[in-house]
Design an enzyme around this catalytic site. Structure first.
Site, PDB file in Angstrom:
ATOM      1  N   ASP A 173      -9.861   3.107   2.493  1.00 37.68           N
ATOM      2  CA  ASP A 173      -9.989   2.384   3.761  1.00 37.68           C
ATOM      3  C   ASP A 173     -10.681   3.223   4.833  1.00 37.68           C
ATOM      4  OD1 ASP A 173      -8.862  -0.052   2.993  1.00 37.68           O
ATOM      5  OD2 ASP A 173      -6.824   0.624   3.405  1.00 37.68           O
TER       6      ASP A 173
ATOM      7  N   LYS B 106       0.805  -1.224   0.000  1.00 34.03           N
ATOM      8  CA  LYS B 106       0.000   0.000   0.000  1.00 34.03           C
ATOM      9  C   LYS B 106       0.840   1.279   0.000  1.00 34.03           C
ATOM     10  CE  LYS B 106      -4.235  -1.802   2.099  1.00 34.03           C
ATOM     11  NZ  LYS B 106      -5.254  -1.591   3.144  1.00 34.03           N
TER      12      LYS B 106
END
Length: 277
Positions: free
Chosen positions: A102, A66
């Site tokens: 997220d 990420k």
């Protein structure tokens, strides 16, 4: 020709994203496919360039890529840049743009429980990547206070210091947070404590919990972790990680297609995969 979507990670075999997104493609009669690719860290640049060359419309990024994927993208969304992590990439005419859904996925998942986040005093347990995404996203919404409790307090201090949004926060030990627990309206567990094989463990004592609080655990396998079971027995409301997982996927789908998909169908699909109801 089928439109290509993907998820990059290592390992990747456990990911439920392909089932979730391929079902949506079928639902909306899209000629598209979503594929999982296990990619080693040293091969990440080549994998990104390969997806670009193949004309992939978009892809997700999961651990451990990420943060390390960011230098290989052409542009990073402001929130993703501040978080320092990307989980969603869209290909706009050959330009790869990174987003982080997220934290926003967690926030959207709160809607059925929380009407005004601005009125809330919040505790985030953990100071890793997920905590960072959730903390920065919630800080932008300007709640009363967000404290961070972590085994290593220095990491909590670092997270607070690096947040680009003005918010009242304290960095606490887990023991301190346990003592202050009655102050919080929302408690968010972001660590991996409670996953297999240590399903009976929990990071903090709930002895002093406010019974009007909502306790969230971003873990969704098992569906009910030890901390959620304990909170429920003490009279608090609880939420597992299904909502966050589904909404982060739905927001990615919207970024790629311009369409917010059927959330309830996504939830039911994920629960079937987990053997839930």
């Amino acid at each position: 020709m089928k439109k290509l979507f993907a998820v990059l990670g290592n390992p990747i075999g456990h990911s439920m994203s392909p089932v979730m997104h391929n079902d949506l493609f079928s639902l909306y009669n899209m000629n598209a496919v979503y594929l999982p690719f296990q990619v080693k860290e040293e091969e990440l640049k080549e994998a990104v360039n390969g997806l670009r060359a193949l004309g992939a419309v978009g892809f997700n990024v999961t651990v451990p890529h990420k943060s390390t994927i960011m230098p290989f993208l052409d542009e990073i969304d402001e929130l993703a840049a501040s978080i320092g992590a990307v989980n969603t990439v869209v290909n706009q005419n050959g330009k790869l743009i990174g987003y982080n859904t997220d934290g926003l996925g967690f926030l959207k998942g709160l809607d059925e429980y929380v009407t005004k986040i601005e009125d809330h005093k919040i505790l985030v347990i953990g100071a890793g990547g997920a905590a960072r995404a959730i903390y920065f996203t919630l800080a932008k919404e300007n709640p009363v206070q967000i404290d961070i409790a972590n085994r290593t307090v220095e990491k909590a201090v670092e997270l607070i210091t690096e947040c680009p949004y003005s918010i009242t926060s304290r960095a606490l030990t887990l023991e301190e947070a346990g003592n202050y627990l009655g102050e919080y309206d929302l408690i968010i567990q972001t660590t991996m404590i409670g996953m297999e094989p240590n399903t009976e463990e929990q990071p903090i004592s709930l002895e002093n919990i406010n019974k009007q609080a909502l306790v969230c655990d971003i873990i969704y396998n098992p569906l009910e972790t030890s901390i959620l079971r304990d909170a429920k027995e003490r009279g608090a409301a609880v939420q597992n990680g299904i909502n966050m997982f589904v909404y982060q996927g739905a927001l990615a789908f919207e970024i790629w297609t311009g369409r917010l998909p059927d959330i309830q169908r996504m939830k039911e699909n994920v629960l079937r995969q987990l053997g839930g109801k």
